[in-house]
Design a protein around this motif. Structure first.
Motif, short mmCIF file in Angstrom:
data_model
loop_
_atom_site.label_atom_id
_atom_site.label_comp_id
_atom_site.label_asym_id
_atom_site.label_seq_id
_atom_site.Cartn_x
_atom_site.Cartn_y
_atom_site.Cartn_z
N GLN A 13 0.93 -1.24 0.10
CA GLN A 13 -0.11 0.10 -0.06
C GLN A 13 0.93 1.22 0.14
O GLN A 13 1.76 1.36 0.82
CB GLN A 13 -0.95 0.00 1.33
N VAL A 14 0.64 2.25 -0.80
CA VAL A 14 1.12 3.50 -1.08
C VAL A 14 0.76 4.49 0.19
O VAL A 14 -0.24 4.60 0.22
CB VAL A 14 1.08 4.03 -2.31
N GLN A 15 1.94 4.78 0.95
CA GLN A 15 1.59 5.77 1.90
C GLN A 15 2.52 7.09 1.52
O GLN A 15 3.36 6.91 1.22
CB GLN A 15 1.84 5.24 3.18
N LEU A 16 1.97 8.16 2.48
CA LEU A 16 2.81 9.48 2.45
C LEU A 16 3.22 9.71 3.89
O LEU A 16 2.29 9.62 4.72
CB LEU A 16 2.00 10.60 1.99
N VAL A 17 4.59 9.95 4.09
CA VAL A 17 5.09 10.23 5.47
C VAL A 17 5.72 11.35 5.39
O VAL A 17 6.89 11.77 4.82
CB VAL A 17 6.30 9.03 5.58
N GLU A 18 5.04 12.38 6.29
CA GLU A 18 5.65 13.82 6.18
C GLU A 18 6.79 13.71 7.44
O GLU A 18 6.56 13.24 8.60
CB GLU A 18 4.57 14.59 6.58
#
Length: 111
Positions: free
Chosen positions: A1-6
């Motif tokens: 699953q593609v995730q965004l991590v800031e």
């Protein structure tokens, strides 16, 4: 699953700078646009800037203070924030179309 991590948020005094990063985890191809949003307490989420196909766009007062850039090799987008003011206090999010929002990173600016 593609995730965004800031990451990269923190607490600074007025006039200070921070550099935020957003990394895309997971396999994704051909990212066209990447954007930064922010949400202050009690306010709606608002667009800060985006970068796409070699051009950038900034909303309102962010132009001249913030700089958005990206590293295509690492699928990472950055937001350099300068001359920060208390009204810049918010949770900052990056966004790629069709990818769910990440957790964001808190930026707190004190006077």
């Amino acid at each position: 699953q593609v995730q965004l991590v800031e990451s990269g948020g923190g607490s600074v005094q007025a006039g200070g700078s921070l550099r935020l990063s957003c990394t895309v985890s997971g396999r994704i191809f051909n990212i066209n646009s990447m954007a930064w949003y922010r949400q202050a307490p009690g306010e709606q989420r608002e667009l800060v800037a985006y970068i796409a196909s070699g051009f950038t766009n900034y909303e309102g007062s962010f132009k001249g203070r913030f700089i958005v850039s990206r590293d295509n090799a690492d699928n990472t987008v950055y937001l350099q924030m300068n001359s920060l003011q208390p009204e810049d206090t918010a949770v900052y999010y990056c966004k790629i179309p069709e990818i769910p929002w990440g957790q964001g990173t808190q930026v707190t600016v004190s006077s």
